[in-house]
Motif scaffolding. Structure first.
Motif, mmCIF file in Angstrom:
data_model
loop_
_atom_site.group_PDB
_atom_site.id
_atom_site.type_symbol
_atom_site.label_atom_id
_atom_site.label_comp_id
_atom_site.label_asym_id
_atom_site.label_seq_id
_atom_site.Cartn_x
_atom_site.Cartn_y
_atom_site.Cartn_z
ATOM 1 N N LYS A 25 48.074 44.604 56.071
ATOM 2 C CA LYS A 25 47.762 45.079 54.829
ATOM 3 C C LYS A 25 47.013 46.298 55.039
ATOM 4 O O LYS A 25 47.738 47.306 54.240
ATOM 5 C CB LYS A 25 47.498 43.632 53.606
ATOM 6 C CG LYS A 25 48.351 42.212 53.367
ATOM 7 C CD LYS A 25 48.872 42.656 51.916
ATOM 8 C CE LYS A 25 50.040 41.184 51.452
ATOM 9 N NZ LYS A 25 48.576 40.087 51.478
ATOM 10 N N SER A 29 48.355 49.383 53.374
ATOM 11 C CA SER A 29 47.370 50.220 52.539
ATOM 12 C C SER A 29 47.515 51.763 52.899
ATOM 13 O O SER A 29 47.119 52.868 52.197
ATOM 14 C CB SER A 29 45.910 49.753 52.282
ATOM 15 O OG SER A 29 45.547 49.722 52.960
ATOM 16 N N SER A 140 41.415 42.794 41.673
ATOM 17 C CA SER A 140 42.471 43.253 41.507
ATOM 18 C C SER A 140 41.405 44.682 41.717
ATOM 19 O O SER A 140 40.825 45.477 41.523
ATOM 20 C CB SER A 140 42.641 43.371 39.757
ATOM 21 O OG SER A 140 43.620 44.176 39.576
ATOM 22 N N HIS A 142 43.172 47.259 40.278
ATOM 23 C CA HIS A 142 43.081 48.107 39.288
ATOM 24 C C HIS A 142 41.819 48.399 38.599
ATOM 25 O O HIS A 142 41.506 49.168 37.539
ATOM 26 C CB HIS A 142 44.352 47.771 38.309
ATOM 27 C CG HIS A 142 45.388 47.744 38.649
ATOM 28 N ND1 HIS A 142 46.070 48.607 38.752
ATOM 29 C CD2 HIS A 142 46.334 47.106 38.765
ATOM 30 C CE1 HIS A 142 47.801 49.098 39.159
ATOM 31 N NE2 HIS A 142 47.673 47.373 39.410
ATOM 32 N N GLN A 190 47.044 51.245 44.771
ATOM 33 C CA GLN A 190 47.339 50.917 42.706
ATOM 34 C C GLN A 190 48.818 51.013 42.631
ATOM 35 O O GLN A 190 49.316 49.474 41.160
ATOM 36 C CB GLN A 190 46.150 51.540 41.979
ATOM 37 C CG GLN A 190 44.311 51.191 42.085
ATOM 38 C CD GLN A 190 43.923 52.130 40.479
ATOM 39 O OE1 GLN A 190 44.733 53.103 40.751
ATOM 40 N NE2 GLN A 190 43.016 52.211 40.340
ATOM 41 N N HIS A 192 50.671 50.211 44.302
ATOM 42 C CA HIS A 192 51.501 49.366 45.390
ATOM 43 C C HIS A 192 50.522 47.928 45.146
ATOM 44 O O HIS A 192 50.726 47.450 46.327
ATOM 45 C CB HIS A 192 51.346 49.583 46.845
ATOM 46 C CG HIS A 192 52.459 51.001 47.046
ATOM 47 N ND1 HIS A 192 54.172 50.719 46.706
ATOM 48 C CD2 HIS A 192 52.060 52.275 46.553
ATOM 49 C CE1 HIS A 192 54.456 51.606 46.755
ATOM 50 N NE2 HIS A 192 53.862 53.158 46.539
ATOM 51 N N ALA A 193 50.214 48.021 44.108
ATOM 52 C CA ALA A 193 49.228 47.043 44.630
ATOM 53 C C ALA A 193 49.826 45.577 44.389
ATOM 54 O O ALA A 193 49.146 44.626 45.402
ATOM 55 C CB ALA A 193 47.882 46.781 42.781
ATOM 56 N N GLU A 194 50.729 45.171 44.022
ATOM 57 C CA GLU A 194 51.417 44.097 44.154
ATOM 58 C C GLU A 194 51.700 43.424 45.544
ATOM 59 O O GLU A 194 51.830 42.396 46.726
ATOM 60 C CB GLU A 194 53.299 43.937 44.138
ATOM 61 C CG GLU A 194 52.664 44.049 42.177
ATOM 62 C CD GLU A 194 52.463 42.081 42.158
ATOM 63 O OE1 GLU A 194 52.391 41.333 41.789
ATOM 64 O OE2 GLU A 194 51.979 41.811 40.852
ATOM 65 N N GLU A 195 52.638 44.488 45.918
ATOM 66 C CA GLU A 195 52.521 44.663 47.681
ATOM 67 C C GLU A 195 51.440 44.187 48.542
ATOM 68 O O GLU A 195 51.463 43.943 49.421
ATOM 69 C CB GLU A 195 53.944 46.040 48.126
ATOM 70 C CG GLU A 195 54.270 46.085 49.367
ATOM 71 C CD GLU A 195 55.399 46.643 50.121
ATOM 72 O OE1 GLU A 195 55.672 46.594 50.374
ATOM 73 O OE2 GLU A 195 55.525 47.618 48.983
ATOM 74 N N GLY A 197 49.284 42.709 47.408
ATOM 75 C CA GLY A 197 48.355 41.540 47.692
ATOM 76 C C GLY A 197 47.036 41.922 46.127
ATOM 77 O O GLY A 197 45.688 40.929 46.106
ATOM 78 N N ALA A 199 46.860 42.773 43.501
ATOM 79 C CA ALA A 199 46.856 43.100 41.296
ATOM 80 C C ALA A 199 46.193 42.059 40.890
ATOM 81 O O ALA A 199 46.472 42.915 39.953
ATOM 82 C CB ALA A 199 48.770 42.764 41.264
ATOM 83 N N THR A 201 44.474 38.068 40.340
ATOM 84 C CA THR A 201 44.770 36.144 39.971
ATOM 85 C C THR A 201 44.027 36.156 38.575
ATOM 86 O O THR A 201 43.478 37.345 37.664
ATOM 87 C CB THR A 201 43.564 35.405 40.784
ATOM 88 O OG1 THR A 201 41.930 36.400 40.449
ATOM 89 C CG2 THR A 201 43.542 35.541 42.545
#
Length: 204
Positions: A25, A29, A140, A142, A190, A192-195, A197, A199, A201
């Motif tokens: 990860k 990033s 997150s 975000h 932000q 690529h937050a999903e990729e 990990g 994003a 909970t």
């Protein structure tokens, strides 16, 4: 760059050499953040089309590969030298290899190109932004803001392994304010937050 030296190939190498999910990860990033600076630099240089794409791909690959040998060879005598030797043997472009060497202070490799400077600037900051996200209740990225990151940088007990001086020195190398540098990397992560990990909970 030839078609053999793509971000897909770089990611395959990262995942092949790295058992630690968190280190994978981190590579992602740093790649996203460094790539964002590649996009800016390509635009500044007036590059378009395939030429711009190849230019940016170099930045993305450098980010993915900067620590790809660390899991196997973490000592200062081996990392990143073992990885760079492997990449050179397999024909990876010299600008990528130079940037990987230059991101390590102890390698003695000067940071000369924009890629060298961008990779160094994004390395510690990307890790710090991840730490800032993971202490949020939502976990997150975000919910991370530039002002909050600056405040955390002053807290020496927080993410103490991250070298704050490298973050500020990186911004200086890129000739931009630290706040702008944080904002640039934060926006890249932000996106690529999903990729990554990061994003968040779902609330329970």
């Amino acid at each position: 760059m030839t078609n053999a030296f793509t971000r897909e190939h770089a990611r395959d190498l990262l995942e092949e050499w790295t058992a630690s999910p968190s280190l994978v990860k981190h590579g992602l990033s740093v790649s996203f953040s460094t790539e964002a600076y590649g996009v800016r630099e390509a635009a500044r240089l007036g590059l378009t089309g395939p030429e711009a794409e190849a230019f940016v791909e170099t930045y993305a690959c450098a980010g993915l590969l900067h620590d790809f040998d660390y899991d196997r060879h973490p000592s200062l005598t081996e990392h990143p030298f073992v990885g760079v030797a492997y990449l050179r043997e397999h024909g990876w472009p010299e600008p990528i290899l130079h940037a990987i060497l230059a991101h390590a202070d102890y390698s003695g490799t000067p940071r000369e190109s924009h890629l060298d400077k961008a990779l160094f600037a994004c390395d510690e900051l990307s890790g710090f932004l991840t730490a800032c996200a993971l202490v949020k209740p939502s976990k997150s990225i975000h919910d991370v803001e530039v002002a909050g990151v600056r405040k955390k940088m002053k807290d020496k007990a927080f993410a103490r392994a991250v070298l704050r001086e490298d973050i500020t020195a990186g911004a200086e190398l890129l000739a931009i304010p630290v706040e702008e540098h944080i904002g640039n990397c934060l926006a890249a992560m932000q996106a690529h937050a999903e990729e990554l990990g990061l994003a968040g909970t779902p609330s329970t």
